[in-house]
Design a protein around this motif. Structure first.
Motif, PDB file in Angstrom:
ATOM      1  N   PRO A  88       0.837  -1.216   0.000  1.00  0.00           N
ATOM      2  CA  PRO A  88       0.000   0.000   0.000  1.00  0.00           C
ATOM      3  C   PRO A  88       0.864   1.256   0.000  1.00  0.00           C
ATOM      4  O   PRO A  88       1.871   1.344   0.712  1.00  0.00           O
ATOM      5  N   GLU A  89       0.501   2.224  -0.839  1.00  0.00           N
ATOM      6  CA  GLU A  89       1.251   3.474  -0.951  1.00  0.00           C
ATOM      7  C   GLU A  89       0.969   4.342   0.269  1.00  0.00           C
ATOM      8  O   GLU A  89      -0.194   4.594   0.622  1.00  0.00           O
ATOM      9  N   ASN A  90       2.048   4.781   0.887  1.00  0.00           N
ATOM     10  CA  ASN A  90       1.903   5.605   2.082  1.00  0.00           C
ATOM     11  C   ASN A  90       1.772   7.070   1.667  1.00  0.00           C
ATOM     12  O   ASN A  90       2.738   7.692   1.243  1.00  0.00           O
ATOM     13  N   LYS A  91       0.567   7.607   1.765  1.00  0.00           N
ATOM     14  CA  LYS A  91       0.314   8.998   1.371  1.00  0.00           C
ATOM     15  C   LYS A  91       0.296   9.943   2.563  1.00  0.00           C
ATOM     16  O   LYS A  91       0.066  11.132   2.387  1.00  0.00           O
ATOM     17  N   GLU A  92       0.513   9.440   3.763  1.00  0.00           N
ATOM     18  CA  GLU A  92       0.490  10.292   4.945  1.00  0.00           C
ATOM     19  C   GLU A  92       1.717  11.198   4.963  1.00  0.00           C
ATOM     20  O   GLU A  92       2.824  10.769   4.645  1.00  0.00           O
ATOM     21  N   ILE A  93       1.515  12.458   5.326  1.00  0.00           N
ATOM     22  CA  ILE A  93       2.602  13.441   5.398  1.00  0.00           C
ATOM     23  C   ILE A  93       2.890  13.708   6.875  1.00  0.00           C
ATOM     24  O   ILE A  93       2.004  14.116   7.623  1.00  0.00           O
ATOM     25  N   PHE A  94       4.128  13.459   7.279  1.00  0.00           N
ATOM     26  CA  PHE A  94       4.534  13.680   8.658  1.00  0.00           C
ATOM     27  C   PHE A  94       5.148  15.069   8.813  1.00  0.00           C
ATOM     28  O   PHE A  94       5.725  15.618   7.882  1.00  0.00           O
ATOM     29  N   ARG A  95       5.015  15.606  10.005  1.00  0.00           N
ATOM     30  CA  ARG A  95       5.681  16.864  10.342  1.00  0.00           C
ATOM     31  C   ARG A  95       6.850  16.638  11.312  1.00  0.00           C
ATOM     32  O   ARG A  95       7.856  17.331  11.231  1.00  0.00           O
ATOM     33  N   ILE A  96       6.678  15.704  12.227  1.00  0.00           N
ATOM     34  CA  ILE A  96       7.737  15.362  13.175  1.00  0.00           C
ATOM     35  C   ILE A  96       8.036  13.877  13.002  1.00  0.00           C
ATOM     36  O   ILE A  96       7.132  13.046  13.115  1.00  0.00           O
ATOM     37  N   PHE A 137       7.221  22.857   1.846  1.00  0.00           N
ATOM     38  CA  PHE A 137       7.283  21.870   0.776  1.00  0.00           C
ATOM     39  C   PHE A 137       7.383  20.484   1.401  1.00  0.00           C
ATOM     40  O   PHE A 137       7.619  20.341   2.610  1.00  0.00           O
ATOM     41  N   VAL A 138       7.157  19.473   0.584  1.00  0.00           N
ATOM     42  CA  VAL A 138       7.152  18.080   1.036  1.00  0.00           C
ATOM     43  C   VAL A 138       8.377  17.371   0.455  1.00  0.00           C
ATOM     44  O   VAL A 138       8.640  17.467  -0.748  1.00  0.00           O
ATOM     45  N   VAL A 139       9.135  16.700   1.313  1.00  0.00           N
ATOM     46  CA  VAL A 139      10.246  15.855   0.873  1.00  0.00           C
ATOM     47  C   VAL A 139       9.706  14.432   0.733  1.00  0.00           C
ATOM     48  O   VAL A 139       9.295  13.807   1.716  1.00  0.00           O
ATOM     49  N   GLU A 140       9.647  13.927  -0.510  1.00  0.00           N
ATOM     50  CA  GLU A 140       9.061  12.622  -0.776  1.00  0.00           C
ATOM     51  C   GLU A 140       9.979  11.497  -0.272  1.00  0.00           C
ATOM     52  O   GLU A 140      11.111  11.740   0.173  1.00  0.00           O
ATOM     53  N   VAL A 194      11.546  17.030  -4.065  1.00  0.00           N
ATOM     54  CA  VAL A 194      10.808  18.136  -3.432  1.00  0.00           C
ATOM     55  C   VAL A 194       9.516  18.363  -4.214  1.00  0.00           C
ATOM     56  O   VAL A 194       9.539  18.485  -5.438  1.00  0.00           O
ATOM     57  N   SER A 195       8.371  18.389  -3.510  1.00  0.00           N
ATOM     58  CA  SER A 195       7.077  18.560  -4.157  1.00  0.00           C
ATOM     59  C   SER A 195       6.193  19.441  -3.282  1.00  0.00           C
ATOM     60  O   SER A 195       6.536  19.771  -2.139  1.00  0.00           O
ATOM     61  N   ASN A 196       5.022  19.810  -3.837  1.00  0.00           N
ATOM     62  CA  ASN A 196       4.000  20.577  -3.108  1.00  0.00           C
ATOM     63  C   ASN A 196       4.593  21.854  -2.499  1.00  0.00           C
ATOM     64  O   ASN A 196       4.416  22.146  -1.315  1.00  0.00           O
ATOM     65  N   VAL A 197       5.333  22.632  -3.319  1.00  0.00           N
ATOM     66  CA  VAL A 197       5.928  23.879  -2.831  1.00  0.00           C
ATOM     67  C   VAL A 197       4.817  24.910  -2.648  1.00  0.00           C
ATOM     68  O   VAL A 197       4.045  25.179  -3.566  1.00  0.00           O
ATOM     69  N   ASN A 198       4.741  25.508  -1.455  1.00  0.00           N
ATOM     70  CA  ASN A 198       3.665  26.439  -1.121  1.00  0.00           C
ATOM     71  C   ASN A 198       4.265  27.641  -0.405  1.00  0.00           C
ATOM     72  O   ASN A 198       5.125  27.505   0.476  1.00  0.00           O
ATOM     73  N   ILE A 199       3.813  28.852  -0.780  1.00  0.00           N
ATOM     74  CA  ILE A 199       4.276  30.093  -0.154  1.00  0.00           C
ATOM     75  C   ILE A 199       3.367  30.375   1.041  1.00  0.00           C
ATOM     76  O   ILE A 199       2.191  30.668   0.891  1.00  0.00           O
ATOM     77  N   VAL A 200       3.935  30.273   2.250  1.00  0.00           N
ATOM     78  CA  VAL A 200       3.153  30.498   3.470  1.00  0.00           C
ATOM     79  C   VAL A 200       3.125  31.976   3.840  1.00  0.00           C
ATOM     80  O   VAL A 200       2.100  32.503   4.251  1.00  0.00           O
ATOM     81  N   GLY A 250      12.648   3.458  10.818  1.00  0.00           N
ATOM     82  CA  GLY A 250      13.509   2.860   9.822  1.00  0.00           C
ATOM     83  C   GLY A 250      12.953   2.842   8.415  1.00  0.00           C
ATOM     84  O   GLY A 250      13.590   2.285   7.521  1.00  0.00           O
ATOM     85  N   ARG A 251      11.757   3.431   8.183  1.00  0.00           N
ATOM     86  CA  ARG A 251      11.126   3.424   6.855  1.00  0.00           C
ATOM     87  C   ARG A 251      11.025   4.856   6.337  1.00  0.00           C
ATOM     88  O   ARG A 251      10.670   5.780   7.075  1.00  0.00           O
ATOM     89  N   ALA A 252      11.372   5.064   5.039  1.00  0.00           N
ATOM     90  CA  ALA A 252      11.298   6.396   4.436  1.00  0.00           C
ATOM     91  C   ALA A 252       9.840   6.845   4.342  1.00  0.00           C
ATOM     92  O   ALA A 252       8.978   6.092   3.896  1.00  0.00           O
ATOM     93  N   VAL A 253       9.552   8.070   4.782  1.00  0.00           N
ATOM     94  CA  VAL A 253       8.197   8.617   4.779  1.00  0.00           C
ATOM     95  C   VAL A 253       8.225  10.017   4.186  1.00  0.00           C
ATOM     96  O   VAL A 253       9.279  10.631   4.021  1.00  0.00           O
ATOM     97  N   ARG A 254       7.041  10.525   3.859  1.00  0.00           N
ATOM     98  CA  ARG A 254       6.895  11.892   3.355  1.00  0.00           C
ATOM     99  C   ARG A 254       6.872  12.858   4.541  1.00  0.00           C
ATOM    100  O   ARG A 254       6.149  12.647   5.512  1.00  0.00           O
ATOM    101  N   VAL A 255       7.654  13.940   4.435  1.00  0.00           N
ATOM    102  CA  VAL A 255       7.805  14.869   5.556  1.00  0.00           C
ATOM    103  C   VAL A 255       7.556  16.289   5.045  1.00  0.00           C
ATOM    104  O   VAL A 255       8.093  16.689   4.002  1.00  0.00           O
TER     105      VAL A 255
END
Length: 302
Positions: A182-190, A244-247, A252-258, A286-291
């Motif tokens: 399953p593709e992990n689409k969750e975006i983590f902040r911490i 932005f999101v580091v995949e 680098v994706s989803n670049v947004n001007i805050v 130990g698993r690569a995630v979106r941040v």
């Protein structure tokens, strides 16, 4: 011999040459203006030069062409000096103090409280203990029954039986392929291991590697960024905040001007972020995630 002149020094030398030339012209004009025409005429009449070819248009005392060789030498010296200054004019790149830029991280970025997982539900209660069976002795007579062995084998001959035809058994089909992960689409902040800018993988200490990666990131941004002309003309300064999101593969994706300060500064910062190479992705367990990554970019006029 290595001669170098900065921009300010080259401008000062050029202005000094211009002022020196103007001063020389003013001095010569004053020198010739102080000559008394009557005295010069009387001196030339006494010397008998009133009808000579040299005094037909000018007297020797006020002849500008007498200084022709001196003026020619002065002009040649000025030209050579300006040529040396022009070839020795040197400009150097402005050094970026990354420590001063990294000091503003704590004030500019608002950290969110990490989400905690809900505790697991309590286990279900154990099943009730079964009641022990009680055996009661009775006086019931049980009739003994004799069983006849009716089993057969491959060598047993059956009267009137016809052997069934042999059927070819088809091989079993291959097992189905495993379902895709399953593709992990969750975006983590911490996360446990934050994403880092590449270039410091050889540093073994985690804290030093994080600091080195932040310095490499600031160097890349301030080498690529260009101050917008509109912001420069209107004296617009401040800090632009980009998210932005580091995949999982470091893109680098989803670049947004805050936060935008105007003058095209936000668009310029977003352009540089989109131009970044791949990062080292963040990891959780130990698993690569979106941040999600928040980055302040400071615009300041010198």
């Amino acid at each position: 011999m290595n001669i170098e002149y900065s921009t300010s020094t080259a401008i000062l030398l050029s202005l000094g040459t211009v002022f020196l030339t103007i001063a020389l012209i003013a001095f010569m004009r004053r020198y010739f203006a102080n000559k008394d025409p009557q005295k010069i005429s009387a001196l030339n009449k006494e010397a008998g030069n009133s009808f000579s070819v040299a005094t037909r248009n000018k007297y020797p005392e006020v002849d500008v062409f007498a200084f022709r060789s001196s003026f020619l030498g002065f002009g040649l010296a000025v030209a050579m000096g300006l040529m040396i200054v022009a070839f020795s004019w040197t400009t150097r790149e402005t050094m970026v103090d990354t420590d001063a830029l990294l000091a503003d991280f704590a004030d500019e970025i608002e950290m969110e409280t990490p989400r905690t997982m809900e505790p697991p539900p309590p286990p279900p209660p154990p099943p009730p203990t079964p009641t022990a069976l009680q055996i009661v002795e009775t006086d019931v007579d049980i009739e003994t029954i004799e069983f006849e062995d009716m089993s057969i084998s491959e060598d047993t001959e059956l009267e009137g039986a016809v052997a069934p035809p042999k059927r070819e058994v088809a091989p079993p089909p291959p097992p189905p392929p495993p379902p895709p992960a399953p593709e992990n689409k969750e975006i983590f902040r911490i996360v446990e291991e934050q994403p880092t800018f590449k270039g410091c993988e050889s540093v073994t200490n985690k804290a030093e590697r994080q600091k080195c990666a932040e310095a490499k990131l600031m160097e890349f941004i301030y080498e690529e960024i260009q101050y917008p002309s509109t912001a420069r003309e209107n004296n617009i300064q401040g800090t632009v905040v980009i998210q932005f999101v580091v995949e999982t593969d470091g893109r680098v994706s989803n670049v947004n001007i805050v936060r935008e300060i105007g003058g095209g500064c936000g668009k310029e910062a977003a352009r540089v972020i989109q131009k970044m190479p791949a990062w080292n992705p963040g990891k959780q367990r130990g698993r690569a995630v979106r941040v999600m990554f928040t980055l302040p970019v400071k615009f300041k006029l010198a």
